[in-house]
Scaffold this motif. Sequence first.
Motif, PDB file in Angstrom:
ATOM      1  N   CYS A 125       0.830  -1.210   0.000  1.00 58.96           N
ATOM      2  CA  CYS A 125       0.000   0.000   0.000  1.00 58.96           C
ATOM      3  C   CYS A 125       0.861   1.255   0.000  1.00 58.96           C
ATOM      4  CB  CYS A 125      -0.968  -0.009   1.175  1.00 58.96           C
ATOM      5  SG  CYS A 125      -0.196  -0.119   2.783  1.00 58.96           S
ATOM      6  N   GLY A 126       1.874   1.234  -0.811  1.00 63.63           N
ATOM      7  CA  GLY A 126       2.734   2.406  -0.870  1.00 63.63           C
ATOM      8  C   GLY A 126       3.106   2.733  -2.286  1.00 63.63           C
ATOM      9  N   PHE A 127       4.258   3.301  -2.446  1.00 63.13           N
ATOM     10  CA  PHE A 127       4.684   3.753  -3.758  1.00 63.13           C
ATOM     11  C   PHE A 127       5.031   2.612  -4.697  1.00 63.13           C
ATOM     12  CE2 PHE A 127       5.620   7.286  -0.895  1.00 63.13           C
ATOM     13  CZ  PHE A 127       4.845   8.252  -1.510  1.00 63.13           C
ATOM     14  N   HIS A 128       5.266   1.424  -4.173  1.00 62.50           N
ATOM     15  CA  HIS A 128       5.672   0.307  -5.026  1.00 62.50           C
ATOM     16  C   HIS A 128       4.494  -0.405  -5.661  1.00 62.50           C
ATOM     17  CE1 HIS A 128       4.928  -1.492  -1.136  1.00 62.50           C
ATOM     18  NE2 HIS A 128       4.870  -2.669  -1.697  1.00 62.50           N
ATOM     19  N   ALA A 129       3.297  -0.315  -5.087  1.00 67.86           N
ATOM     20  CA  ALA A 129       2.130  -0.990  -5.656  1.00 67.86           C
ATOM     21  C   ALA A 129       0.897  -0.677  -4.837  1.00 67.86           C
ATOM     22  CB  ALA A 129       2.355  -2.499  -5.698  1.00 67.86           C
ATOM     23  N   GLY A 130      -0.254  -1.026  -5.388  1.00 72.79           N
ATOM     24  CA  GLY A 130      -1.511  -0.888  -4.666  1.00 72.79           C
ATOM     25  C   GLY A 130      -2.177   0.453  -4.903  1.00 72.79           C
ATOM     26  N   ASP A 131      -3.491   0.424  -4.998  1.00 71.84           N
ATOM     27  CA  ASP A 131      -4.273   1.648  -5.054  1.00 71.84           C
ATOM     28  C   ASP A 131      -5.339   1.554  -3.975  1.00 71.84           C
ATOM     29  OD1 ASP A 131      -6.427   0.135  -5.988  1.00 71.84           O
ATOM     30  OD2 ASP A 131      -6.241   0.798  -8.047  1.00 71.84           O
ATOM     31  N   PRO A 132      -5.952   2.673  -3.589  1.00 68.76           N
ATOM     32  CA  PRO A 132      -6.898   2.653  -2.471  1.00 68.76           C
ATOM     33  C   PRO A 132      -8.028   1.634  -2.610  1.00 68.76           C
ATOM     34  CG  PRO A 132      -6.343   4.908  -3.030  1.00 68.76           C
ATOM     35  CD  PRO A 132      -5.732   4.032  -4.090  1.00 68.76           C
TER      36      PRO A 132
END
Length: 84
Positions: free
Chosen positions: A35-42
């Motif tokens: 859940c950070g800059f490397h992957a994942g969206d809200p």
Amino acid sequence: MHIDLNSDLGEGFGAWAMGDDAAMLDIVTSASIACGFHAGDPTGILGTLRAAAARGVAWLSGPMSSTAIWPGSGGGRWMSAPRI
């Protein structure tokens, strides 16, 4: 003896799905949620957290992957999500 089976989940971003989080949550006992800059969206993160909570799977949020910088370093704090 307790064995924790963990998987990195929540790595999709928008239209780009990365794996089948729901299927993995039926197998694992814990999940590392990207859940950070490397992957994942809200939207994807929330969906994965809700699915983990529904299955009683412990989770660890990874706001920025320390393993990307220091392989094997791990980090973070394990959580459980009874309600989201």
